[in-house]
Design a protein around this motif. Structure first.
Motif, mmCIF file in Angstrom:
data_model
loop_
_atom_site.group_PDB
_atom_site.id
_atom_site.type_symbol
_atom_site.label_atom_id
_atom_site.label_comp_id
_atom_site.label_asym_id
_atom_site.label_seq_id
_atom_site.Cartn_x
_atom_site.Cartn_y
_atom_site.Cartn_z
ATOM 1 N N SER A 1 0.852 -1.184 0.000
ATOM 2 C CA SER A 1 0.000 0.000 0.000
ATOM 3 C C SER A 1 0.895 1.244 0.000
ATOM 4 C CB SER A 1 -0.897 -0.010 1.234
ATOM 5 O OG SER A 1 -1.839 1.018 1.159
ATOM 6 N N VAL A 2 0.620 2.154 -0.914
ATOM 7 C CA VAL A 2 1.449 3.361 -1.041
ATOM 8 C C VAL A 2 0.731 4.555 -0.412
ATOM 9 C CG1 VAL A 2 2.533 2.506 -3.143
ATOM 10 C CG2 VAL A 2 0.565 4.014 -3.319
ATOM 11 N N PRO A 3 1.486 5.581 -0.031
ATOM 12 C CA PRO A 3 0.865 6.787 0.521
ATOM 13 C C PRO A 3 0.030 7.518 -0.531
ATOM 14 C CG PRO A 3 3.238 6.746 0.975
ATOM 15 C CD PRO A 3 2.945 5.656 0.006
ATOM 16 N N ARG A 4 -0.961 8.242 -0.079
ATOM 17 C CA ARG A 4 -1.815 9.010 -0.984
ATOM 18 C C ARG A 4 -1.021 10.108 -1.705
ATOM 19 N NH1 ARG A 4 -6.530 8.440 -2.312
ATOM 20 N NH2 ARG A 4 -7.184 7.088 -0.643
ATOM 21 N N SER A 5 -0.075 10.708 -1.014
ATOM 22 C CA SER A 5 0.735 11.789 -1.583
ATOM 23 C C SER A 5 1.780 11.230 -2.541
ATOM 24 C CB SER A 5 1.433 12.557 -0.460
ATOM 25 O OG SER A 5 2.403 13.424 -0.998
ATOM 26 N N HIS A 6 1.778 11.749 -3.767
ATOM 27 C CA HIS A 6 2.770 11.315 -4.753
ATOM 28 C C HIS A 6 4.192 11.578 -4.263
ATOM 29 C CE1 HIS A 6 0.370 10.304 -8.397
ATOM 30 N NE2 HIS A 6 -0.548 10.968 -7.708
ATOM 31 N N GLY A 7 4.381 12.659 -3.541
ATOM 32 C CA GLY A 7 5.704 13.018 -3.051
ATOM 33 C C GLY A 7 6.276 12.036 -2.042
ATOM 34 N N GLU A 8 5.414 11.228 -1.436
ATOM 35 C CA GLU A 8 5.858 10.265 -0.432
ATOM 36 C C GLU A 8 6.015 8.852 -1.002
ATOM 37 O OE1 GLU A 8 3.261 10.450 2.944
ATOM 38 O OE2 GLU A 8 3.450 12.618 3.094
ATOM 39 N N ARG A 9 5.803 8.685 -2.285
ATOM 40 C CA ARG A 9 5.898 7.352 -2.905
ATOM 41 C C ARG A 9 7.319 7.081 -3.396
ATOM 42 N NH1 ARG A 9 0.364 7.457 -6.560
ATOM 43 N NH2 ARG A 9 -1.030 7.969 -4.828
#
Length: 81
Positions: A33-41
């Motif tokens: 599961s990835v974070p909602r924020s693109h910057g945190e992926r």
């Protein structure tokens, strides 16, 4: 066989389409599961150079960072059906 690494976001309909295909074909996979924020992926970006999901890595077939749900579903059906 090594399991497919499947990167997804909760609530993403494109991710759900890929997950359904993996389940229907009985393909072994590990979900990330990835974070909602693109910057945190960061993990997704390190693998593929992009932050988009769904994304798969299939080590048994040298697939590294495949995006686009339709492309992934087509690949899975061609490879595992």
């Amino acid at each position: 066989m090594a399991p497919i690494q499947f990167y997804e976001l909760d609530g993403c309909p494109f991710c759900a389409k890929v997950r359904t295909t993996l389940d229907d074909l009985g393909v072994e996979y590990e979900s990330h599961s990835v974070p909602r924020s693109h910057g945190e992926r960061t993990e997704v970006k390190e693998i593929s150079g992009q932050t988009e999901v769904p994304m798969i890595v299939d080590p048994d077939h040298e697939v590294e960072g495949m995006h686009e749900s339709d492309d992934i579903v087509e690949y899975l059906n061609e490879t595992y059906a």
